[in-house]
Design an enzyme around this catalytic site. Structure first.
Site, PDB file in Angstrom:
ATOM      1  N   THR A 127       0.911  -1.198  -0.059  1.00  0.00           N
ATOM      2  CA  THR A 127      -0.197  -0.020   0.064  1.00  0.00           C
ATOM      3  C   THR A 127       0.927   1.235   0.009  1.00  0.00           C
ATOM      4  O   THR A 127       0.499   2.442  -0.332  1.00  0.00           O
ATOM      5  CB  THR A 127      -0.841   0.199   1.255  1.00  0.00           C
ATOM      6  OG1 THR A 127      -0.036  -0.018   2.266  1.00  0.00           O
ATOM      7  CG2 THR A 127      -1.949  -0.993   1.276  1.00  0.00           C
ATOM      8  N   HIS A 159       6.356  21.968  -1.403  1.00  0.00           N
ATOM      9  CA  HIS A 159       5.868  22.426  -0.027  1.00  0.00           C
ATOM     10  C   HIS A 159       6.549  21.729   1.024  1.00  0.00           C
ATOM     11  O   HIS A 159       6.773  22.553   2.113  1.00  0.00           O
ATOM     12  CB  HIS A 159       4.320  22.436   0.106  1.00  0.00           C
ATOM     13  CG  HIS A 159       3.660  23.552  -0.643  1.00  0.00           C
ATOM     14  ND1 HIS A 159       2.287  23.777  -0.601  1.00  0.00           N
ATOM     15  CD2 HIS A 159       3.891  24.336  -1.828  1.00  0.00           C
ATOM     16  CE1 HIS A 159       1.889  24.696  -1.371  1.00  0.00           C
ATOM     17  NE2 HIS A 159       2.921  25.036  -2.177  1.00  0.00           N
ATOM     18  N   HIS A 189       7.260  27.731   3.461  1.00  0.00           N
ATOM     19  CA  HIS A 189       7.366  26.379   3.574  1.00  0.00           C
ATOM     20  C   HIS A 189       8.820  25.994   4.238  1.00  0.00           C
ATOM     21  O   HIS A 189       8.729  24.908   4.860  1.00  0.00           O
ATOM     22  CB  HIS A 189       7.396  25.684   2.091  1.00  0.00           C
ATOM     23  CG  HIS A 189       6.108  26.228   1.430  1.00  0.00           C
ATOM     24  ND1 HIS A 189       4.770  25.952   1.755  1.00  0.00           N
ATOM     25  CD2 HIS A 189       6.017  27.148   0.099  1.00  0.00           C
ATOM     26  CE1 HIS A 189       4.050  26.562   0.879  1.00  0.00           C
ATOM     27  NE2 HIS A 189       4.661  27.065  -0.046  1.00  0.00           N
TER      28      HIS A 189
HETATM   29  C1  RB5 Z   1       2.833  -7.175   2.932  1.00  0.00           C
HETATM   30  O1  RB5 Z   1       1.998  -8.059   2.910  1.00  0.00           O
HETATM   31  C2  RB5 Z   1       2.134  -5.762   3.429  1.00  0.00           C
HETATM   32  O2  RB5 Z   1       1.601  -5.760   4.495  1.00  0.00           O
HETATM   33  C3  RB5 Z   1       3.076  -4.679   3.160  1.00  0.00           C
HETATM   34  O3  RB5 Z   1       3.664  -4.778   1.817  1.00  0.00           O
HETATM   35  C4  RB5 Z   1       2.449  -3.112   3.054  1.00  0.00           C
HETATM   36  O4  RB5 Z   1       1.363  -2.996   2.192  1.00  0.00           O
HETATM   37  C5  RB5 Z   1       2.543  -2.699   4.377  1.00  0.00           C
HETATM   38  O5  RB5 Z   1       2.069  -1.509   4.557  1.00  0.00           O
END
Ligand code: RB5
Length: 144
Positions: free
Chosen positions: A67, A98, A133
């Site tokens: 993520t 910024h 900034h």
């Molecule tokens: C791994 O499965 C996952 O948790 C990692 O890649 C990440 O998304 C963590 O924030």
């Protein structure tokens, strides 16, 4: 520009796509791993990239996990790192202009390759604007 890049397994595929893209753009890329899609712990790669960027003035970093959340949280624990998780170009531009962000965080499972390339280009082509900034970034640094 010198670019340090690192990912966990969740960001591995995107990292593998970005490395040749960055080289084609003329950047010097230092790939800090991971080197396969086998499961690894993202804080280790956040730390490696964060410490490398802080030690090499003028360089920038890119960190990628599934993520982008965990690896950005971890990178921001390194003194001197300002890591920004971006999923579109406007935030990437603002992060440099910024916030003087020195690391871009991306989500390998949330951001497609073409969008990620566009975000990376905007991040690398934008510069800190200073002025008011700078005062705010200094206040962040005071908290370290
Ligand atoms: C791994 O499965 C996952 O948790 C990692 O890649 C990440 O998304 C963590 O924030």
């Amino acid at each position: 520009m010198k670019i340090y890049i690192g990912s966990d397994h969740g960001g591995f595929e995107l990292k593998q796509a970005l490395v040749p893209f960055l080289i084609d753009l003329g950047h010097e890329v230092d790939d800090q791993g991971t080197d396969s899609s086998a499961s690894v712990d993202y804080p280790n790669y956040a730390k490696k990239v964060g410490q490398a960027v802080v030690a090499d003035k003028g360089s920038l970093g890119i960190v990628i996990c599934g993520t982008g959340i965990g690896i950005s949280i971890a990178a921001n624990k390194v003194k001197g790192v300002r890591a920004a998780l971006c999923s579109e170009e406007f935030s990437a531009r603002m992060a440099r202009q910024h916030n003087d962000a020195n690391i871009l965080a991306l989500g390998g499972r949330t951001t497609g390759v073409e969008l990620a390339k566009s975000i990376v280009e905007v991040f690398l082509n934008s510069s800190f604007e200073g002025d008011r900034h700078a005062r705010r970034v200094d206040l962040i640094c005071d908290m370290e």
